[in-house]
Scaffold this motif. Structure first.
Motif, short mmCIF file in Angstrom:
data_model
loop_
_atom_site.label_atom_id
_atom_site.label_comp_id
_atom_site.label_asym_id
_atom_site.label_seq_id
_atom_site.Cartn_x
_atom_site.Cartn_y
_atom_site.Cartn_z
N GLY A 1 -4.02 0.67 -3.11
CA GLY A 1 -4.29 2.11 -3.75
C GLY A 1 -5.09 1.86 -5.14
N ASP A 2 -4.72 1.03 -5.77
CA ASP A 2 -5.42 0.52 -7.10
C ASP A 2 -6.94 0.30 -6.88
N VAL B 1 -14.25 11.05 -0.39
CA VAL B 1 -12.78 10.37 -0.87
C VAL B 1 -12.03 10.54 0.52
N VAL C 1 -13.91 7.82 -5.95
CA VAL C 1 -12.90 8.39 -6.90
C VAL C 1 -13.18 8.96 -8.05
N TYR D 1 0.33 -0.85 -2.92
CA TYR D 1 -0.13 -0.23 -4.21
C TYR D 1 -1.39 -0.85 -4.67
N LEU E 1 -13.13 12.76 -9.56
CA LEU E 1 -12.22 13.15 -10.50
C LEU E 1 -13.24 13.90 -11.69
N ILE F 1 -8.96 1.61 -4.51
CA ILE F 1 -9.31 2.99 -4.09
C ILE F 1 -9.41 3.66 -5.54
N ASN F 2 -8.43 3.76 -6.08
CA ASN F 2 -8.42 4.51 -7.43
C ASN F 2 -9.63 4.05 -8.33
N GLN F 3 -9.90 2.63 -8.15
CA GLN F 3 -10.92 2.26 -9.00
C GLN F 3 -12.29 2.60 -8.38
N SER F 4 -12.62 2.90 -7.43
CA SER F 4 -13.61 3.10 -6.66
C SER F 4 -14.93 4.18 -7.13
#
Length: 158
Positions: free
Chosen positions: A31-32, A113, A40, A28, A44, A34-37
């Motif tokens: 994943g966080d 991504v 991403v 997790y 988005l 990566i989501n803050q990259s």
């Protein structure tokens, strides 16, 4: 970027076993990260731009109808009288979608991504063993007009 340490637990028999909760926590956290990259964030941004584009919405609706007609023709094969015309219509609308700047940028961001996720998966797998196979998305297409389920516009193309 310190990640939670995954330390083996020693069971009653003295054999170490992986603490699944710690491993999931690390997953997790990864994943966080990566989501803050930036990749991403770019993905988005362009996904939203595509979803708000009126031309993409119109073409997506046309694409869905053309794809439905082609599916009907495809049931009977290339000998269906409208098979080639239906197939050409789908390809024509795909090309129109691909010419829209927001769609081009969305597809590029989506690929970046995807590449990042593949690279991370490969690194994890290779840290376990050099012989572990890592699935890739090479050859698969998606997004707007890519032949897969189109995620553009309000109704989607899938």
């Amino acid at each position: 970027m310190p990640m939670t340490s995954v330390l083996p637990n020693h069971g009653a028999d003295g054999v170490s076993s992986l603490d699944m909760a710690s491993l999931l926590l690390c997953a997790y956290e990864l994943g966080d990260f990566i989501n803050q990259s930036a990749e991403v964030a770019d993905y988005l941004y362009w996904k939203e731009a595509v979803n708000e584009d009126e031309q993409v919405k119109q073409l997506s609706k046309q694409f869905a109808k053309a794809k439905e007609l082609f599916s009907e023709c495809e049931r009977f094969g290339r000998f269906h009288p409208d098979y080639h015309a239906a197939k050409d219509k789908v390809k024509h609308i795909e090309r129109e979608l691909d010419q829209i700047d927001a769609v081009k940028r969305f597809k590029l961001a989506e690929q970046q991504v995807d590449t990042m996720l593949f690279d991370v998966s490969r690194m994890i797998a290779e840290s376990v063993s050099d012989t572990i196979k890592v699935p890739s998305n090479e050859g698969k297409t998606g997004g707007c007009g890519g032949g897969g389920s189109c995620s553009c516009g309000s109704g989607g193309c899938g």
